[in-house]
Structure formats: structure tokens, C-alpha cells
Write a protein that holds these residues in place. Sequence first.
Motif, PDB file in Angstrom:
ATOM      1  N   THR A  79       1.114  50.555  69.142  1.00  0.00           N
ATOM      2  CA  THR A  79       2.252  49.642  69.141  1.00  0.00           C
ATOM      3  C   THR A  79       2.334  48.801  70.415  1.00  0.00           C
ATOM      4  O   THR A  79       3.181  47.918  70.510  1.00  0.00           O
ATOM      5  CB  THR A  79       3.583  50.404  68.947  1.00  0.00           C
ATOM      6  OG1 THR A  79       3.744  51.348  69.995  1.00  0.00           O
ATOM      7  CG2 THR A  79       3.622  51.098  67.598  1.00  0.00           C
ATOM      8  N   ASN A  80       1.458  49.082  71.384  1.00  0.00           N
ATOM      9  CA  ASN A  80       1.445  48.320  72.638  1.00  0.00           C
ATOM     10  C   ASN A  80       0.144  47.556  72.856  1.00  0.00           C
ATOM     11  O   ASN A  80      -0.154  47.145  73.976  1.00  0.00           O
ATOM     12  CB  ASN A  80       1.700  49.260  73.831  1.00  0.00           C
ATOM     13  CG  ASN A  80       3.158  49.648  73.936  1.00  0.00           C
ATOM     14  OD1 ASN A  80       3.956  48.926  74.515  1.00  0.00           O
ATOM     15  ND2 ASN A  80       3.513  50.788  73.354  1.00  0.00           N
ATOM     16  N   GLY A  81      -0.628  47.387  71.787  1.00  0.00           N
ATOM     17  CA  GLY A  81      -1.838  46.568  71.862  1.00  0.00           C
ATOM     18  C   GLY A  81      -2.985  47.179  72.646  1.00  0.00           C
ATOM     19  O   GLY A  81      -3.879  46.470  73.088  1.00  0.00           O
ATOM     20  N   VAL A  82      -2.979  48.493  72.814  1.00  0.00           N
ATOM     21  CA  VAL A  82      -4.080  49.172  73.499  1.00  0.00           C
ATOM     22  C   VAL A  82      -4.971  49.789  72.433  1.00  0.00           C
ATOM     23  O   VAL A  82      -4.525  50.640  71.664  1.00  0.00           O
ATOM     24  CB  VAL A  82      -3.562  50.271  74.456  1.00  0.00           C
ATOM     25  CG1 VAL A  82      -4.722  51.035  75.075  1.00  0.00           C
ATOM     26  CG2 VAL A  82      -2.667  49.671  75.527  1.00  0.00           C
ATOM     27  N   ILE A  83      -6.218  49.334  72.372  1.00  0.00           N
ATOM     28  CA  ILE A  83      -7.146  49.871  71.376  1.00  0.00           C
ATOM     29  C   ILE A  83      -7.898  51.047  71.993  1.00  0.00           C
ATOM     30  O   ILE A  83      -8.729  50.882  72.880  1.00  0.00           O
ATOM     31  CB  ILE A  83      -8.128  48.787  70.885  1.00  0.00           C
ATOM     32  CG1 ILE A  83      -7.342  47.650  70.224  1.00  0.00           C
ATOM     33  CG2 ILE A  83      -9.140  49.396  69.919  1.00  0.00           C
ATOM     34  CD1 ILE A  83      -8.186  46.434  69.890  1.00  0.00           C
ATOM     35  N   VAL A  84      -7.566  52.244  71.509  1.00  0.00           N
ATOM     36  CA  VAL A  84      -8.226  53.469  71.961  1.00  0.00           C
ATOM     37  C   VAL A  84      -9.439  53.709  71.065  1.00  0.00           C
ATOM     38  O   VAL A  84      -9.317  53.692  69.841  1.00  0.00           O
ATOM     39  CB  VAL A  84      -7.260  54.678  71.895  1.00  0.00           C
ATOM     40  CG1 VAL A  84      -7.984  55.972  72.233  1.00  0.00           C
ATOM     41  CG2 VAL A  84      -6.071  54.453  72.816  1.00  0.00           C
ATOM     42  N   THR A  85     -10.594  53.917  71.684  1.00  0.00           N
ATOM     43  CA  THR A  85     -11.805  54.180  70.907  1.00  0.00           C
ATOM     44  C   THR A  85     -12.246  55.636  70.996  1.00  0.00           C
ATOM     45  O   THR A  85     -13.066  56.080  70.208  1.00  0.00           O
ATOM     46  CB  THR A  85     -12.958  53.258  71.362  1.00  0.00           C
ATOM     47  OG1 THR A  85     -13.212  53.483  72.750  1.00  0.00           O
ATOM     48  CG2 THR A  85     -12.619  51.792  71.109  1.00  0.00           C
ATOM     49  N   ASP A  86     -11.693  56.385  71.950  1.00  0.00           N
ATOM     50  CA  ASP A  86     -12.020  57.808  72.072  1.00  0.00           C
ATOM     51  C   ASP A  86     -10.908  58.487  72.866  1.00  0.00           C
ATOM     52  O   ASP A  86     -10.335  57.887  73.781  1.00  0.00           O
ATOM     53  CB  ASP A  86     -13.363  58.003  72.784  1.00  0.00           C
ATOM     54  CG  ASP A  86     -13.879  59.432  72.685  1.00  0.00           C
ATOM     55  OD1 ASP A  86     -14.084  59.915  71.546  1.00  0.00           O
ATOM     56  OD2 ASP A  86     -14.064  60.074  73.739  1.00  0.00           O
TER      57      ASP A  86
END
Length: 154
Positions: A79-86
Motif C-alpha cells: 500500500t506504500n509502493g514498495v515492491i518486495v521481491t524477497d
Amino acid sequence: MGTHRYEVDVVWTGNTGSGTSGYKNYERAHEVRVEGKETILGSSDPSFRGDRGRYNPEELLVASLSQCHMLWYLHLASTNGVIVTDYRDHATGTMAEHPDGSGRFTEVTLNPVVTIADPEKRETAQALHEKAHSLCFIAASVNFPVRHEPTVKV
């Protein structure tokens, strides 16, 4: 908003034939069951005559705190535009045993290592851990400190 109810069956499977006729005469083996899910094989900690190959309540408490933090963190990232990949966490817990055999947790430390896609979001990604901690239902329910020492990687 509302109340949520959880049902879990815990079934002792450690009767070796004479029940609890003596401290060494029974196994600490048990099963944690939730309808429609795989059974978790439990025991006590090996320090308390438990089976090292099964989960103990102390490990499951630490795991529960780690899971709760991670799930809130992933929600906040999305919801804060942070793309977590791991996301990986090596969580640790400390329990102090008292002379009467009782004990209590004195702290749990979460050590999440989060990999994100955008280096510009590193500061936001780091800050979201504090918010995740404040929202975690499990952390808010325990009477010992739950610390977090996150690492954010790109």
C-alpha cells in the motif's frame, strides 16, 4: 472491526501404555490440528524431555511473532509502493527458566532481511518495519519486548 475466533485442537499422542504414571513414563508428543489443514507435530523442548524432531510451543510462539510482522510488513509495502521481491527472517527468542520449573519469555528479536526492487524506496521500506510492529496483533498481545532489527537490500 469485529471479533475473530480461532479453533485449534491439541491432542496428546504420547501415552506409551501407562499414561502419566511417572515423569519419564510418557512422551511429550502431541498434534496441533485445525480442520482442513495439515497437522503440526508437536512436543516439548528437548530440555524438557521433548522430541527434537517436532515443533515445541516456544518455537511456535517465535514463529507466530515473525509471521505476524511479515504479513503486516508485506501489506504495508504493497500500500506504500514498495515492491518486495524477497523476505526472510531469522527470529530468535529468549526464555528464562525459574527455579520452580516455570519460565517466561524475556524477549524476541526479529531479523527480517527484505529485498526491494527500487533503491529509491529503501528509506520507506526501512520505516515500514516500525509500523508493522505497531499493527501486529501477536506482538501487541505478549508481555515481553519484541524487537526488530531489519535489513533492507535492493
